[in-house]
Design an enzyme around this catalytic site. Sequence first.
Site, PDB file in Angstrom:
ATOM      1  N   LYS A  40      33.901  18.366  41.990  1.00 27.51           N
ATOM      2  CA  LYS A  40      35.047  17.921  42.348  1.00 27.51           C
ATOM      3  C   LYS A  40      34.792  17.310  43.742  1.00 27.51           C
ATOM      4  O   LYS A  40      34.354  17.931  44.652  1.00 27.51           O
ATOM      5  CB  LYS A  40      35.890  19.162  42.818  1.00 27.51           C
ATOM      6  CG  LYS A  40      37.487  19.026  42.906  1.00 27.51           C
ATOM      7  CD  LYS A  40      37.590  18.766  44.566  1.00 27.51           C
ATOM      8  CE  LYS A  40      38.925  18.511  44.856  1.00 27.51           C
ATOM      9  NZ  LYS A  40      39.169  18.317  46.371  1.00 27.51           N
TER      10      LYS A  40
ATOM     11  N   GLY B  91      33.465  24.227  52.787  1.00 29.95           N
ATOM     12  CA  GLY B  91      34.837  23.794  53.131  1.00 29.95           C
ATOM     13  C   GLY B  91      35.494  24.713  54.229  1.00 29.95           C
ATOM     14  O   GLY B  91      34.945  25.559  54.798  1.00 29.95           O
ATOM     15  N   SER B  92      36.696  24.660  54.067  1.00 27.97           N
ATOM     16  CA  SER B  92      37.827  25.592  54.958  1.00 27.97           C
ATOM     17  C   SER B  92      37.836  27.070  54.486  1.00 27.97           C
ATOM     18  O   SER B  92      37.792  27.019  53.260  1.00 27.97           O
ATOM     19  CB  SER B  92      38.957  24.766  55.352  1.00 27.97           C
ATOM     20  OG  SER B  92      39.691  24.969  54.290  1.00 27.97           O
TER      21      SER B  92
ATOM     22  N   GLY C  12      41.264  26.564  51.906  1.00 28.10           N
ATOM     23  CA  GLY C  12      40.854  26.075  50.775  1.00 28.10           C
ATOM     24  C   GLY C  12      39.757  27.024  50.184  1.00 28.10           C
ATOM     25  O   GLY C  12      39.892  27.322  48.765  1.00 28.10           O
ATOM     26  N   GLY C  13      38.818  27.461  50.895  1.00 27.53           N
ATOM     27  CA  GLY C  13      37.615  28.271  49.885  1.00 27.53           C
ATOM     28  C   GLY C  13      38.050  29.601  49.579  1.00 27.53           C
ATOM     29  O   GLY C  13      37.698  30.258  48.252  1.00 27.53           O
TER      30      GLY C  13
ATOM     31  N   GLU D  81      30.857  28.483  51.424  1.00 25.17           N
ATOM     32  CA  GLU D  81      30.762  28.502  52.983  1.00 25.17           C
ATOM     33  C   GLU D  81      31.853  28.063  53.531  1.00 25.17           C
ATOM     34  O   GLU D  81      32.439  26.992  53.360  1.00 25.17           O
ATOM     35  CB  GLU D  81      29.640  27.506  53.132  1.00 25.17           C
ATOM     36  CG  GLU D  81      29.146  27.556  54.703  1.00 25.17           C
ATOM     37  CD  GLU D  81      28.610  26.149  54.921  1.00 25.17           C
ATOM     38  OE1 GLU D  81      27.626  25.646  54.143  1.00 25.17           O
ATOM     39  OE2 GLU D  81      28.917  25.707  56.105  1.00 25.17           O
TER      40      GLU D  81
ATOM     41  N   CYS E 258      29.422  22.459  60.478  1.00 25.84           N
ATOM     42  CA  CYS E 258      29.832  23.760  60.174  1.00 25.84           C
ATOM     43  C   CYS E 258      28.900  24.745  61.009  1.00 25.84           C
ATOM     44  O   CYS E 258      29.278  25.888  61.327  1.00 25.84           O
ATOM     45  CB  CYS E 258      29.504  24.220  58.611  1.00 25.84           C
ATOM     46  SG  CYS E 258      27.929  23.623  57.920  1.00 25.84           S
TER      47      CYS E 258
ATOM     48  N   GLU F 211      37.474  29.195  64.231  1.00 25.79           N
ATOM     49  CA  GLU F 211      36.558  27.929  64.194  1.00 25.79           C
ATOM     50  C   GLU F 211      37.904  26.881  64.502  1.00 25.79           C
ATOM     51  O   GLU F 211      38.943  26.707  63.850  1.00 25.79           O
ATOM     52  CB  GLU F 211      36.227  27.682  62.915  1.00 25.79           C
ATOM     53  CG  GLU F 211      35.232  26.273  62.663  1.00 25.79           C
ATOM     54  CD  GLU F 211      34.494  26.087  61.471  1.00 25.79           C
ATOM     55  OE1 GLU F 211      34.791  26.894  60.413  1.00 25.79           O
ATOM     56  OE2 GLU F 211      33.878  25.217  61.474  1.00 25.79           O
TER      57      GLU F 211
END
Lengths: 511, 511
Positions: free
Chosen positions: B166, B221-222, B225-226, B245, B282, B375
């Site tokens: 994706k 990603g975030s 979203g993750g 991650e 990251c 973060e």
Amino acid sequence: MAATPVWSVDPRTGKRREQVGHEATAREVDEAVRAAHATRGALADRTVRAAFLRAAADLLDGAAAEVTGAADAETALGAPRLTGELGRTTGQLRAFADAVDEGAYLDIRIDHADASLTPPRPELRRYKVPLGVVAVYAASNFPLAFSVPGGDTASALAAGCPVVVKAHPDHPATSALCGALLRRAAVAAGLPADVVAVVHGFDAGLELVRHPLVTAAGFTGSIRGGRALFDAAAARPVPIPFHGELGSLNPVVVTPAAAAERAEEIGGGLAGSVTLGVGQFCVKPGLVLVPAGADGDRLTEALAKALGETGPGVLLDHRMRDAFIAGVRERAALPGVDAPVTPGPGGEHTVTPGFLTVPAARLTAPGPHELLLEECFGPVTVLVRYEDQGEATALLDRLPGNLSATLHLSTAETEGGAAEGAAGAAELVERVTALAGRVVVNGWPTGVAVAPAQHHGGPYPAATSHSTSVGGTAIERWLRPVAYQSVPDALLPAELREANPLGLPRRVTGG
Amino acid sequence: MAATPVWSVDPRTGKRREQVGHEATAREVDEAVRAAHATRGALADRTVRAAFLRAAADLLDGAAAEVTGAADAETALGAPRLTGELGRTTGQLRAFADAVDEGAYLDIRIDHADASLTPPRPELRRYKVPLGVVAVYAASNFPLAFSVPGGDTASALAAGCPVVVKAHPDHPATSALCGALLRRAAVAAGLPADVVAVVHGFDAGLELVRHPLVTAAGFTGSIRGGRALFDAAAARPVPIPFHGELGSLNPVVVTPAAAAERAEEIGGGLAGSVTLGVGQFCVKPGLVLVPAGADGDRLTEALAKALGETGPGVLLDHRMRDAFIAGVRERAALPGVDAPVTPGPGGEHTVTPGFLTVPAARLTAPGPHELLLEECFGPVTVLVRYEDQGEATALLDRLPGNLSATLHLSTAETEGGAAEGAAGAAELVERVTALAGRVVVNGWPTGVAVAPAQHHGGPYPAATSHSTSVGGTAIERWLRPVAYQSVPDALLPAELREANPLGLPRRVTGG
């Protein structure tokens, strides 16, 4: 509110034997987890840990009569089986002690710094560290080997993780006894007793998987119970790995050539595997593909004869007995299903073994017969009679994940190369590899050897992760890797120092 | 309904560059997954797979100007950085090709049958098989190394798993280009192009993780979203592993002795690490524990000077720019928080770097200041000024999981033994090991070397599993073990045959 008492029950009579403490409250679960968490530092010493595991094995062996007696009184599994299970259990504890000593499980990798690379590589040293407190959910059907002193507990302690076990309600007295022995072994090895604790109660089990200090869980049991706990583990603010063994059909495929060669032997062997432990094994062969025709009929007759001669047995508890009887009735009532030997109620507290048969054509499309593709715990198996290879293949493709898949092949089929049927046999091996965590040829799936190369797991619902609960690699579940970058030798954990003072196996790159 | 177009956008102007196809519908996702699934047999050949990975690396290198040009136009990361990232990406592909050739990742274990054991041990041969189609979710901040041709894709293909990526909406054109190159490499190596496919669109990402034929997912990603995708993976009828991650503060601890020795050097180095890639790494150091007092002040001044001299930069997209500006404002408004160099909007499409400071006492108890422990993506870091070791320790104990933890120590502290401060330094190493997947001493966490011993992961939310997305062991995520019991040699996979015809590494017990 008064604490809910926990009773030890005799499945042979359905009567309460004795009260074994009470169900743990949320506060008691919290206390057990916190006390376990506080022992992490003490457990960090590998030498002490190995000594503890061996002391636990010795104490359990020393109390063999008491332990197997308690287990038999609660489970009716019988002294011979429980003596064997205790040997497996203490063997497991000692095998993990050896694994701790050897240290290969630390999976040490060292990359020396290399300024000649683009970009330059810093010094990297990696090993694995224990996760923290592990929750273990004991199984009904193995009061020792998959319960308080079982493989999940042994491998977690070996990894350096304190353990809180949620005892199974089918054997609370055995659980309490084994818990006390493990705690005594800890103290004998110089560790706090709280490295392992036992709690009772359904709600306690949920509290446990949700506790912030619990870092992972091991489970052996039903799909319903396991999935509920898996979901709770995944829904936490900080999700944790949930290594659950949930359910398995353990399909068996008998080829036409094998049936022609060994119909009676296979039928007799199947009866033994299906009734072992009164059919209460997670690797019981629950679905057997048998060719239609005369050879398959001979196999069926041999199975009928052997099962007809097998006496009634006691299941682990009355809830299971009810579920077994109802499950068999529901399956037997499906159109086209026959019961040459009807499994069902024996005496007031027993059940008798048996099997069902169904033509494969009933199972190759969605419909009510899919019930036959669900595990039925207890001494029953389903023979699916298939007309040809295509029908067998179509059925295999519809199966969920399994702990094991078994093939019965003819002599020629096992020879490989140009032998008759060998190509088809190789294709079958490949096909069932997609379905299962273990592939057995010309044997039976019951009897899961404790060995370094063992794998006891498989695609969902056999397991909720790709780990194993038996064998050398079971320890991997309770560890996570950490890499040290440019950390001066003097500050590294001893396991990673350049001089390798502990003599551990390692893979080294460069330098 | 018309398909939703996907646009490539120039972050330097906020303007659309070109349309890159459209968002995949549920049906298109299904088609991509089914087509990928159908290539599993072709991918089973290890030699062909290794050739494919090398061909992909060669094609990407051959198209370097085009690839980095496309990536720069969409991400504004600049040619030097993207050239380095491309080298990392093709190096990764080749390293995984080498790993496939070597075969250690198969983790072969063989236990020979042993009739002398109680119970007798059957022959057991174990290795690992690929899971099936893997869904990869590309990262915004690495259009190459953690996107279509990145580590998740490379390791999954190396394991023998087809991949559907994706794409990230920040670089759809780069994704399409890299996807086409990978597919061309597959065909050149004799594989179907469909071993890898690229889809676009948020909904397509959800369809993908829920698809019955998808067996695992990799994500960078975030947290938001993750976690949503993690939850979807766990809620499936058949749950799948989700290796995500998600987010990391990457704490840094500067000891008083280190500040006394190297305040200016550390402040300057920190500025470089915080602003690398405009703070969009990251592993950006997002929280730095600096001692109160004159030495810490010198460090702070050096940081202020270096950041003050760093020009504005373009973030990956305008949504990120808005989130950065709002996130900094919200943090800076907290009582006791100062901004010696205020990070924030630069020009219309840029931001300027900076940092915040806060006394540790504000952070050692729950409250609104906990926002500083989350973060903030972009060129900002938070300096926490601590009075003593106890305050630093109390703060470390409150941190969530991290990808990295960094210590800056003095010369004496790194010497170990009886050197001044060495005991405290060793204790610090142990303490931050509990917090992170990688521990760095006297360096910076940015720059994650691709190396066999690397670990890029860590306790949640750094990662949703205990796996790594960088380094040699990343391949382990896409495999599951299978044990073969008493399977005749001729029917075993070639990898497990007694004669070891493929010359693979193996661990053998008994026999």
